[in-house]
Design a protein around this motif. Structure first.
Motif, short mmCIF file in Angstrom:
data_model
loop_
_atom_site.label_atom_id
_atom_site.label_comp_id
_atom_site.label_asym_id
_atom_site.label_seq_id
_atom_site.Cartn_x
_atom_site.Cartn_y
_atom_site.Cartn_z
N ASP A 248 98.37 96.34 41.79
CA ASP A 248 99.03 95.09 42.17
C ASP A 248 98.02 94.07 42.67
O ASP A 248 98.11 92.87 42.39
CB ASP A 248 100.07 95.35 43.26
CG ASP A 248 101.28 96.12 42.74
OD1 ASP A 248 101.40 96.28 41.52
OD2 ASP A 248 102.10 96.55 43.58
N TYR A 249 97.02 94.55 43.43
CA TYR A 249 96.00 93.65 43.95
C TYR A 249 95.17 93.06 42.81
O TYR A 249 94.84 91.87 42.80
CB TYR A 249 95.09 94.39 44.94
CG TYR A 249 94.03 93.52 45.56
CD1 TYR A 249 94.33 92.70 46.64
CD2 TYR A 249 92.72 93.51 45.06
CE1 TYR A 249 93.36 91.89 47.22
CE2 TYR A 249 91.75 92.70 45.62
CZ TYR A 249 92.07 91.89 46.71
OH TYR A 249 91.11 91.09 47.26
N VAL A 250 94.83 93.90 41.83
CA VAL A 250 94.02 93.44 40.70
C VAL A 250 94.76 92.35 39.91
O VAL A 250 94.20 91.32 39.54
CB VAL A 250 93.66 94.61 39.76
CG1 VAL A 250 93.00 94.10 38.48
CG2 VAL A 250 92.75 95.60 40.47
N THR A 251 96.04 92.59 39.66
CA THR A 251 96.80 91.70 38.77
C THR A 251 97.54 90.58 39.49
O THR A 251 98.11 89.71 38.84
CB THR A 251 97.83 92.53 37.97
OG1 THR A 251 98.78 93.12 38.90
CG2 THR A 251 97.15 93.62 37.18
N SER A 252 97.58 90.67 40.83
CA SER A 252 98.37 89.71 41.63
C SER A 252 99.83 89.75 41.20
O SER A 252 100.53 88.73 41.18
CB SER A 252 97.82 88.28 41.49
OG SER A 252 96.48 88.22 41.96
N GLY A 253 100.27 90.93 40.80
CA GLY A 253 101.64 91.10 40.35
C GLY A 253 102.19 92.44 40.78
O GLY A 253 101.83 92.96 41.84
N SER A 254 103.05 92.99 39.94
CA SER A 254 103.67 94.28 40.24
C SER A 254 103.62 95.14 38.98
O SER A 254 104.33 94.87 38.01
CB SER A 254 105.13 94.08 40.68
OG SER A 254 105.74 95.30 41.01
N VAL A 255 102.74 96.14 38.97
CA VAL A 255 102.57 96.99 37.80
C VAL A 255 102.57 98.45 38.21
O VAL A 255 102.44 98.78 39.39
CB VAL A 255 101.24 96.67 37.05
CG1 VAL A 255 101.23 95.25 36.55
CG2 VAL A 255 100.04 96.91 37.97
N ASN A 256 102.72 99.31 37.23
CA ASN A 256 102.70 100.75 37.48
C ASN A 256 101.25 101.22 37.49
O ASN A 256 100.60 101.27 36.45
CB ASN A 256 103.50 101.48 36.40
CG ASN A 256 103.71 102.94 36.74
OD1 ASN A 256 102.81 103.61 37.23
ND2 ASN A 256 104.91 103.43 36.48
N GLY A 257 100.73 101.55 38.66
CA GLY A 257 99.34 101.94 38.77
C GLY A 257 99.01 103.24 38.09
O GLY A 257 97.86 103.47 37.70
N TRP A 258 99.99 104.12 37.90
CA TRP A 258 99.73 105.41 37.25
C TRP A 258 99.36 105.24 35.79
O TRP A 258 98.59 106.01 35.24
CB TRP A 258 100.94 106.33 37.40
CG TRP A 258 101.10 106.79 38.81
CD1 TRP A 258 101.80 106.18 39.82
CD2 TRP A 258 100.51 107.96 39.41
NE1 TRP A 258 101.67 106.88 40.98
CE2 TRP A 258 100.90 107.98 40.76
CE3 TRP A 258 99.69 108.97 38.91
CZ2 TRP A 258 100.49 108.99 41.63
CZ3 TRP A 258 99.30 109.98 39.77
CH2 TRP A 258 99.69 109.98 41.11
N SER A 259 99.89 104.21 35.15
CA SER A 259 99.50 103.93 33.77
C SER A 259 98.42 102.86 33.69
O SER A 259 97.75 102.73 32.67
CB SER A 259 100.72 103.51 32.94
OG SER A 259 101.36 102.39 33.52
N PHE A 260 98.22 102.08 34.76
CA PHE A 260 97.20 101.03 34.77
C PHE A 260 95.80 101.62 34.91
O PHE A 260 94.85 101.12 34.30
CB PHE A 260 97.47 100.08 35.94
CG PHE A 260 96.50 98.93 36.05
CD1 PHE A 260 96.71 97.76 35.33
CD2 PHE A 260 95.38 99.02 36.86
CE1 PHE A 260 95.81 96.71 35.42
CE2 PHE A 260 94.47 97.97 36.96
CZ PHE A 260 94.70 96.81 36.24
N TRP A 261 95.66 102.70 35.70
CA TRP A 261 94.34 103.28 35.96
C TRP A 261 94.11 104.53 35.12
O TRP A 261 95.01 105.36 34.98
CB TRP A 261 94.19 103.66 37.43
CG TRP A 261 94.21 102.51 38.39
CD1 TRP A 261 95.20 102.21 39.28
CD2 TRP A 261 93.19 101.52 38.57
NE1 TRP A 261 94.87 101.10 40.00
CE2 TRP A 261 93.63 100.64 39.59
CE3 TRP A 261 91.96 101.29 37.96
CZ2 TRP A 261 92.89 99.56 40.01
CZ3 TRP A 261 91.20 100.20 38.38
CH2 TRP A 261 91.66 99.34 39.39
N ALA A 262 92.91 104.66 34.59
CA ALA A 262 92.50 105.86 33.86
C ALA A 262 91.20 106.38 34.48
O ALA A 262 90.34 105.60 34.90
CB ALA A 262 92.28 105.56 32.38
#
Length: 283
Positions: A248-262
């Motif tokens: 969320d901090y990276v995108t300034s939004g609201s995303v699912n971090g489990w699929s955002f990070w690898a």
């Protein structure tokens, strides 16, 4: 029609006169073609869709915002594979198809790996309910192939969002459980599985190492972070209690971090969602 999405993605969209014909989205910089086709329009797909690729069958969205999906691969041809689903699966109303817009296209190992990657993406979404009984697995690709295929994921996600099927809807950061579709049993009953896991659980199980490097799976939001020994995520000098908090901090939004990070591994990048799925499959 040519559209731009943010600063990192431009696409040409072909919208047919007939609602039965597929809408095709061409993303030039990753040589990808994504199509949206209604169930009653499958037979109108052209021969250029009888090539290897992946697809997602989508159910109509429910009033509560949840939706069902089925992720599949078609190493022998997407059009012929979808034709079999017309008689074998009755839950879906439309499909999103993905193929390479190049002379040689995908090969079977690539579509196998990409099928698993899309499965992980949708499984991690709180508003999606997968009909797949088990996770597709194909880990035979070299790292450079996986990096290329990662660039195919975000265009797919954005097409889903345009259709109202948003796989980036996050769970609350403190959530430790995620319900997933009921799995049919031989007796005709169903057992509801629950996905559990935190980053600390992945560390304790040896699926993730302390100080492991995390990379963003989004070409729109490139970023690198570090897994701390206590399970928190460090990014740009800040620490976060969950993957979603850091994302969320990276995108300034609201995303699912489990699929955002690898996580970077010796065999390539593996999403945190995939590692959590492995944790649950072994429990």
């Amino acid at each position: 029609m040519k559209i731009g999405v943010g600063d990192s993605l431009s696409a040409s969209v072909v919208i047919p006169d007939s609602a039965q014909d597929p809408i095709e989205v061409y993303i030039d910089h990753v040589a990808l073609c994504v199509a949206v086709v209604e169930r009653n329009g499958v037979r109108s797909l052209g021969s250029d869709w009888d090539v290897p690729g992946v697809y997602v069958l989508l159910d109509p969205a429910s009033q509560d915002g949840t939706w069902g999906g089925y992720v599949g691969k078609a190493p022998a041809g997407i059009k012929s594979r979808l034709s079999t689903h017309l008689s074998q699966k009755d839950h879906w109303s439309r499909a999103v198809l993905v193929r390479r817009d190049t002379k040689y296209g995908f090969h079977s190992a690539q579509v196998g790996w990409l099928e698993g990657r899309l499965y992980d993406l949708l499984q991690a979404a709180t508003n999606a309910r997968l009909h797949n009984i088990r996770r597709p697995v194909d880990e035979s690709l070299p790292p450079h192939d996986r990096q290329m295929l990662e660039s195919c994921v975000m265009p797919f996600v954005r097409v889903l969002r345009l259709l109202g099927y948003d796989p980036t809807q996050p769970a609350p950061p403190e959530a430790r459980e995620q319900a997933v579709p009921a799995t049919p049993t031989p007796a005709g009953k169903s057992v509801r599985r629950v996905i559990r896991g935190t980053v600390q659980d992945l560390l304790s199980a040896g699926l993730l190492q302390a100080h492991a490097k995390l990379v963003s799976t989004s070409s729109a939001w490139p970023a690198e972070a570090t897994v701390l020994p206590d399970g928190r995520i460090e990014y740009n000098g800040r620490t976060f209690n969950s993957p979603s908090g850091a994302a969320d901090y990276v995108t300034s939004g609201s995303v699912n971090g489990w699929s955002f990070w690898a996580a970077e591994t010796v065999t390539g990048r593996v999403t945190l969602a995939a590692l959590r799925a492995r944790l649950n499959s072994s429990s």
